[in-house]
Scaffold this active site. Sequence first.
Site, mmCIF file in Angstrom:
data_model
loop_
_atom_site.group_PDB
_atom_site.id
_atom_site.type_symbol
_atom_site.label_atom_id
_atom_site.label_comp_id
_atom_site.label_asym_id
_atom_site.label_seq_id
_atom_site.Cartn_x
_atom_site.Cartn_y
_atom_site.Cartn_z
ATOM 1 N N LYS A 77 0.991 -1.043 -0.248
ATOM 2 C CA LYS A 77 -0.125 -0.054 -0.005
ATOM 3 C C LYS A 77 0.969 1.093 0.129
ATOM 4 O O LYS A 77 2.194 1.180 0.479
ATOM 5 C CB LYS A 77 -0.931 -0.065 1.239
ATOM 6 C CG LYS A 77 -2.331 0.857 1.111
ATOM 7 C CD LYS A 77 -3.086 0.159 0.301
ATOM 8 C CE LYS A 77 -4.481 0.814 0.551
ATOM 9 N NZ LYS A 77 -5.538 -0.329 0.319
HETATM 10 N N1 GLU Z 1 -7.297 -0.074 -2.494
HETATM 11 C C1 GLU Z 1 -7.965 -1.238 -2.871
HETATM 12 C C2 GLU Z 1 -8.149 -2.121 -1.589
HETATM 13 O O1 GLU Z 1 -8.034 -1.672 -0.648
HETATM 14 C C3 GLU Z 1 -7.755 -2.032 -4.377
HETATM 15 C C4 GLU Z 1 -6.442 -2.424 -4.196
HETATM 16 C C5 GLU Z 1 -6.046 -2.929 -5.625
HETATM 17 O O2 GLU Z 1 -6.651 -3.140 -6.591
HETATM 18 O O3 GLU Z 1 -4.720 -3.284 -5.830
HETATM 19 O O4 GLU Z 1 -8.388 -3.207 -1.726
#
Ligand code: GLU
Length: 452
Positions: free
Chosen positions: A139
Amino acid sequence: MTTLASRPAAKQHRPKNTPPSNFSSPVFDEVGLPSDPNNLYRQTVGSMLYAAQVMNLPNGFQLILAQPKNEIMVHFPVRMDDGSYRLFKGYRVQHNNALGPFKGGLRFHPDVHLDDVKSLSFLMTMKCSLAGLPYGGGKGGIKVDPRKHSSGEMERIVRRFTTAIAHNIGPDYDIPAPDVGSSAQHMAWIADTYSFLSEATGKNANAVITGKPVESGGSLGREKATGQGVVDTLEIMLPELGLDISHITFSVLGYGNVGSWAGRILAAKGGKMTAVADHTGFLKNEKGIDTVALADHVAKTGGVRGFTGATSCTKEDFYKTKVDVFVPAALEQMVQEEEARMLNCIVVAEGANAPTTPAGERVLLERGIEVLPAILCNAGGVTVSYFEWVQNLTFHSWELDRVDRELNKHMVDAANRTKAARQKYDCDLRTAAYIAALERLRKVYELRGIFP
Ligand code: GLU
């Protein structure tokens, strides 16, 4: 099936194994987790460590998973429209890549901080494992309020951030995506910047990021995917609670991408949204709120406030509204003890990441309210991100039907493995979802071993 929000919750089995309010593990000290019980990282990892204890996961695996592999922090200057320069702070945390490349979104928000990103990256490892994807967890984010910048400033901020982390991401190493505050347009700029910087490598640079606009290598169905996954999860889990998805009442906290898509898809299936809230206000309408008109209003004005199809109410009114399903789809730690006591629902479907604190969850469990945990309930986004990546790498594009069908398969499988763990260990659904995710990680670590 009964359909009224006013009828009592179906008689549920109260699980024997649920995290105690004073849960603590020797791993907390071994890896040096913050001692503050309100710290988000301690809370999220704590839920996993409780599950690890219930399933007897060897201590070595617990240690590995209790801290991320890499924490990258960058500072970079950007020229503003008035000619001045500002220094921005960005993050990329790579939690684990035992199952495949690091994967997870980029958050653009003024409150983004390291513990936040660490927690969210940890949750991605668990989510990808549970959803059966060949990914680990990561992240990132930029400490920025995108609403306070012109499009030109945002483009320079995003491109400069991409340059700062370009050596740490890649289509087969770490694949970012959208999260709170970041959009498909931002993803297009990241793909373009990365492909410019990595042209010589011959990699399929577009696959470095997912959540791109459909016209620029994105996948059909990605924009609505997280909301769709919330609805798929409800469709699988509601019947055992005696609820029929086509007749439920529901309320939504946060009407951005996840909340507004969950709201629109639930309404299209016959559900009625009777309360909604976000950072701009709280709204109520017992006759039902038009989910599509509200999404248009939010797109134009930036929030739910001022929407004429509902009346404004207090925070207390919002939480106390009697509904079948409550969908928290805003930020972390929003359902604390106070909110959990006010809620008047049968199910909490976590559209956001970590919206419920451990203390809030205790109250919900004591009150017999079922919590569908985020790593299951909001796994739709990353699952369709995976499909986008596969389409990029194979130079194919899938039809929407196929995307939705394949997504549903992953959601059904993840929900079934969660239910099986709940039954085997007689535990709550969050603990069960972690156990199902940890089982897959344990197998991989046992087979691969740990170098050297
Ligand atoms: N931000 C989204 C999550 O928390 C999607 C992450 C992604 O698609 O890699 O799951």
